[in-house]
Motif scaffolding. Structure first.
Motif, PDB file in Angstrom:
ATOM      1  N   ALA A 118       0.865  -1.119   0.183  1.00  0.00           N
ATOM      2  CA  ALA A 118      -0.066  -0.009   0.038  1.00  0.00           C
ATOM      3  C   ALA A 118       0.996   1.339   0.091  1.00  0.00           C
ATOM      4  O   ALA A 118       0.744   2.352  -0.807  1.00  0.00           O
ATOM      5  N   ILE A 119       1.842   1.337   0.957  1.00  0.00           N
ATOM      6  CA  ILE A 119       2.844   2.458   0.937  1.00  0.00           C
ATOM      7  C   ILE A 119       3.382   2.321  -0.409  1.00  0.00           C
ATOM      8  O   ILE A 119       3.438   3.570  -0.992  1.00  0.00           O
ATOM      9  N   LEU A 120       4.040   1.518  -1.112  1.00  0.00           N
ATOM     10  CA  LEU A 120       4.722   1.524  -2.567  1.00  0.00           C
ATOM     11  C   LEU A 120       3.604   2.144  -3.467  1.00  0.00           C
ATOM     12  O   LEU A 120       3.975   3.074  -4.311  1.00  0.00           O
ATOM     13  N   VAL A 121       2.287   1.553  -3.345  1.00  0.00           N
ATOM     14  CA  VAL A 121       1.407   2.063  -4.227  1.00  0.00           C
ATOM     15  C   VAL A 121       0.999   3.586  -4.109  1.00  0.00           C
ATOM     16  O   VAL A 121       1.123   4.566  -4.900  1.00  0.00           O
ATOM     17  N   ILE A 122       1.063   3.995  -2.937  1.00  0.00           N
ATOM     18  CA  ILE A 122       0.871   5.662  -2.487  1.00  0.00           C
ATOM     19  C   ILE A 122       2.052   6.295  -3.266  1.00  0.00           C
ATOM     20  O   ILE A 122       1.880   7.195  -3.841  1.00  0.00           O
ATOM     21  N   ILE A 123       3.298   5.640  -2.911  1.00  0.00           N
ATOM     22  CA  ILE A 123       4.546   6.355  -3.248  1.00  0.00           C
ATOM     23  C   ILE A 123       4.508   6.632  -4.793  1.00  0.00           C
ATOM     24  O   ILE A 123       4.688   7.421  -5.458  1.00  0.00           O
ATOM     25  N   VAL A 124       4.072   5.338  -5.581  1.00  0.00           N
ATOM     26  CA  VAL A 124       3.973   5.635  -6.792  1.00  0.00           C
ATOM     27  C   VAL A 124       3.143   6.455  -7.574  1.00  0.00           C
ATOM     28  O   VAL A 124       3.374   7.161  -8.572  1.00  0.00           O
ATOM     29  N   ILE A 125       1.827   6.525  -6.844  1.00  0.00           N
ATOM     30  CA  ILE A 125       0.725   7.364  -7.426  1.00  0.00           C
ATOM     31  C   ILE A 125       1.507   8.821  -7.048  1.00  0.00           C
ATOM     32  O   ILE A 125       1.098   9.746  -7.880  1.00  0.00           O
ATOM     33  N   GLY A 126       2.146   8.968  -5.922  1.00  0.00           N
ATOM     34  CA  GLY A 126       2.549  10.284  -5.723  1.00  0.00           C
ATOM     35  C   GLY A 126       3.653  10.725  -6.730  1.00  0.00           C
ATOM     36  O   GLY A 126       3.585  11.981  -7.327  1.00  0.00           O
ATOM     37  N   ILE A 127       4.478   9.772  -7.079  1.00  0.00           N
ATOM     38  CA  ILE A 127       5.480  10.041  -8.165  1.00  0.00           C
ATOM     39  C   ILE A 127       4.833  10.447  -9.344  1.00  0.00           C
ATOM     40  O   ILE A 127       5.096  11.597 -10.295  1.00  0.00           O
ATOM     41  N   ILE A 128       3.952   9.495  -9.670  1.00  0.00           N
ATOM     42  CA  ILE A 128       3.020  10.048 -11.009  1.00  0.00           C
ATOM     43  C   ILE A 128       2.221  11.392 -11.036  1.00  0.00           C
ATOM     44  O   ILE A 128       2.458  11.953 -11.950  1.00  0.00           O
ATOM     45  N   ALA A 129       1.771  11.634  -9.788  1.00  0.00           N
ATOM     46  CA  ALA A 129       0.885  12.678  -9.892  1.00  0.00           C
ATOM     47  C   ALA A 129       2.010  13.929  -9.840  1.00  0.00           C
ATOM     48  O   ALA A 129       1.683  14.879 -10.539  1.00  0.00           O
ATOM     49  N   SER A 130       3.245  13.654  -9.341  1.00  0.00           N
ATOM     50  CA  SER A 130       4.343  14.820  -9.180  1.00  0.00           C
ATOM     51  C   SER A 130       4.716  15.118 -10.499  1.00  0.00           C
ATOM     52  O   SER A 130       4.860  16.277 -10.970  1.00  0.00           O
ATOM     53  N   MET A 131       5.063  14.049 -11.234  1.00  0.00           N
ATOM     54  CA  MET A 131       5.459  13.995 -12.900  1.00  0.00           C
ATOM     55  C   MET A 131       4.397  14.937 -13.565  1.00  0.00           C
ATOM     56  O   MET A 131       5.008  15.672 -14.550  1.00  0.00           O
TER      57      MET A 131
END
Length: 230
Positions: free
Chosen positions: A22-35
């Motif tokens: 779940a944490i990784l998913v949140i991080i990935v989503i955050g990276i994608i959103a940031s990009m």
């Protein structure tokens, strides 16, 4: 007959570590959103730069226009100044020319004070019915009062004074002056302090106009003094 228990299927790492997943998913989503946000942010920045450039261009245009406007204002001001007539500088007042003495004025020439009292022109005949002379043109009779201001007796000679006409011609006393029935200045001696009245007689052309008389026109009196007869 017994069968062996079926082997239990092993769960995946993600299934076994749900929290980390779940944490990784949140991080990935955050990276994608940031990009995604970063990409959108670049475009506005580019727009901002463009806007800044456009603004600079507009400012430059404005400055250019402003410069032209200032030049136009200056040109207009110069044009206005050029159109306005220059103020006339105050002219220096000319001193009025000294007017020549005239009939009735007393002038000094040598040791004599001389006053022209009156003038008669267009006289055709001088003398009396028995003893007279007719003018070749016209006689001009200049009536004069003379006072000796010196310390000795002196002669007031008629030959020393010239009549001037409108053409600035000089006329000497007429040789017929002795026909005149009255006091003349053919050769008159005046004692100191005395006043003598007489007539200077000139014969000038009939169409001439006597305008002045030069008194003291010889070496004894120096420069003549012109007296107007007008």
């Amino acid at each position: 007959m017994s069968y062996p228990a079926p082997a239990q299927k092993q769960k995946s790492w993600f299934a076994r570590h749900k929290i980390l997943t779940a944490i990784l998913v949140i991080i990935v989503i955050g990276i994608i959103a940031s990009m995604g946000s970063g990409g959108d942010g670049d475009e506005p920045k580019a727009d901002s730069n463009n806007s800044t450039g456009n603004s600079s261009d507009r400012n430059a245009d404005t400055n250019d226009d402003g410069g032209d406007g200032d030049a136009a204002v200056v040109d207009a001001a110069d044009g206005k100044e050029a159109e306005e007539p220059e103020a006339d500088e105050p002219e220096e007042a000319e001193e009025p020319a000294e007017s020549a003495p005239g009939v009735g004025d007393t002038v000094s020439t040598g040791n004599f004070d001389v006053t022209i009292t009156s003038v008669d022109d267009e006289v055709g005949l001088i003398g009396n019915e028995h003893f007279n002379a007719e003018a070749a043109g016209q006689f001009v009779l200049v009536h004069v009062s003379v006072t000796n201001t010196g310390n000795e007796a002196e002669h007031f000679r008629a030959s020393e004074h010239k009549l001037i006409d409108e053409q600035d011609r000089q006329h000497s006393e007429s040789s017929d002056a002795w026909y005149y029935d009255g006091e003349t200045f053919a050769f008159t001696e005046v004692n100191p302090g005395n006043t003598v009245e007489g007539v200077l007689i000139y014969d000038i052309p009939a169409d001439s106009v006597p305008t002045a008389i030069d008194l003291g026109n010889d070496e004894f009196f120096g420069d003549p003094i012109r007296v107007s007869l007008q």
